[in-house]
Design an enzyme around this catalytic site. Structure first.
Site, PDB file in Angstrom:
ATOM      1  N   GLY A  79     -17.257  18.927  13.640  1.00 21.67           N
ATOM      2  CA  GLY A  79     -16.347  20.026  13.927  1.00 21.67           C
ATOM      3  C   GLY A  79     -16.898  21.321  13.372  1.00 21.67           C
ATOM      4  O   GLY A  79     -17.476  21.361  12.278  1.00 21.67           O
ATOM      5  N   ASP A 121     -17.508  12.385  14.784  1.00 23.26           N
ATOM      6  CA  ASP A 121     -18.448  11.961  15.819  1.00 23.26           C
ATOM      7  C   ASP A 121     -18.723  10.465  15.674  1.00 23.26           C
ATOM      8  O   ASP A 121     -19.059   9.993  14.578  1.00 23.26           O
ATOM      9  CB  ASP A 121     -19.770  12.722  15.686  1.00 23.26           C
ATOM     10  CG  ASP A 121     -19.596  14.227  15.842  1.00 23.26           C
ATOM     11  OD1 ASP A 121     -18.595  14.635  16.458  1.00 23.26           O
ATOM     12  OD2 ASP A 121     -20.452  14.978  15.346  1.00 23.26           O
ATOM     13  N   ASP A 147     -24.210  25.954  12.681  1.00 23.15           N
ATOM     14  CA  ASP A 147     -23.081  26.057  11.752  1.00 23.15           C
ATOM     15  C   ASP A 147     -23.575  26.338  10.337  1.00 23.15           C
ATOM     16  O   ASP A 147     -22.974  27.131   9.593  1.00 23.15           O
ATOM     17  CB  ASP A 147     -22.260  24.765  11.768  1.00 23.15           C
ATOM     18  CG  ASP A 147     -21.575  24.526  13.099  1.00 23.15           C
ATOM     19  OD1 ASP A 147     -21.329  25.503  13.826  1.00 23.15           O
ATOM     20  OD2 ASP A 147     -21.272  23.358  13.415  1.00 23.15           O
TER      21      ASP A 147
END
Length: 324
Positions: free
Chosen positions: A48, A12, A257
């Site tokens: 990710g 990012d 996540d």
């Protein structure tokens, strides 16, 4: 327990513009926009779905197997993950494309202009799970996370055909996938992870009711933001788990996540579903208190003190036995 995590691998690039985008737009010239923003900061972060989940599992002492596609620029990121307990040997390296990249500029009103470069992620559809399973001596569970849509379908179908239990975690890709593809991803999953909105979206797009979905999956796990998480199984009373108190709410990116990382650790340790969800919520709390998805630390004594405060001594004793 050998757990593989499939999903996007990305970096990012986050920038801040010390002004308002709206002030730079000319109403009668929007059909021919040509703008450049001089930004004050650039923050490059690891991201990710697959690396975020694997990082958290690695901090908890597991050795997750990460499966995804990246570019030749992945070397530094790989070294970071290797150092934090992640098995990256099954990552496919593209010969022609860079690792996926999210580039975002935020103005003073918190409006954002962003671009997502798919890059090597599109090659994840070429990854087969059988060689991964052979390399590590078999797979006990595969978490199929948000990735190239064709890759997600391929991994799910291969798990079914080879009899490998899988967890469905379609998250961001639900928006672009149709009902038929979503049915493929969900049907037969040992675990189905979504947030509240994604839960409703799955039901809307597939045409399945909540009860029908419970007939098709083993365990449905729905995160509820600040209200914690709900776990449902067919014919059983739902389990509701609250979140621990936060020291501060800094950045919510990556919280989901981290929850999955903690929950998967609990599954690997054969803890109860309630205990696995508590572990996930505690790890997610560390992330929301930190800027970045993989910048938090897990100091075991501090972690267990907070876990004990949130969920009690009996729960803490079960987790402590594995965390050591």
């Amino acid at each position: 327990m050998r757990i593989a995590v499939t999903g996007s691998i990305a970096t990012d690039h986050l920038m801040t513009f010390p002004g308002r985008f709206a002030d730079q737009l000319v109403a009668d010239q929007l059909h021919t926009v040509s703008l450049s923003f001089l930004v004050d900061t650039l923050d490059v972060r690891r991201g990710g779905v697959a690396p975020n989940i694997c990082f958290g599992m690695g901090l908890l002492g597991l050795r997750p197997i990460m499966v995804g596609a990246a570019g030749t620029d992945f070397a530094e990121y790989r070294a970071w993950l290797d150092r934090h307990g992640v098995d990256t040997s099954s990552v496919r390296i593209s010969e022609v494309q860079h690792t996926a990249r999210f580039v975002c500029t935020t103005d003073t009103d918190h409006n954002q202009i962003a671009t997502f470069y798919t890059g090597a992620m599109s090659e994840a559809r070429n990854i087969e799970l059988y060689p991964v399973a052979q390399r590590v001596g078999g797979l006990d569970l595969v978490l199929v996370g948000a990735d190239d849509p064709e890759a997600m379908i391929r991994h799910t179908e291969e798990c079914r055909s080879r009899g490998i239990p899988f967890a469905a975690d379609p998250s961001q890709q639900l928006a672009r996938m149709g009902g038929d593809d979503i049915r493929v991803l969900v049907d037969g999953a040992a675990y189905l992870f979504t947030n509240e909105y994604e839960k409703a979206l799955i039901e809307s797009k597939t045409g399945w009711t909540g009860d029908e979905i419970l007939e098709k999956v083993g365990t449905r796990v729905t995160t509820l933001g600040a209200r914690g998480v709900r776990i449902e199984r067919q014919g059983e009373k739902p389990i509701d788990v609250a979140c621990p108190d936060e020291d501060a709410k800094v950045d919510p990116t990556g919280v989901g996540d981290a929850f999955r990382a903690g929950f998967m650790a609990g599954v690997s340790w054969e803890l109860s579903l309630e205990r696995a969800a508590q572990l996930g919520c505690m790890l997610a709390t560390l992330v929301i208190e930190t800027v970045g998805t993989q910048e938090y630390e897990l100091r075991r004594g501090h972690f267990m003190d907070r876990f004990t405060k949130a969920y009690g001594e009996d729960a803490a004793a079960e987790v402590q036995a594995h965390l050591n």
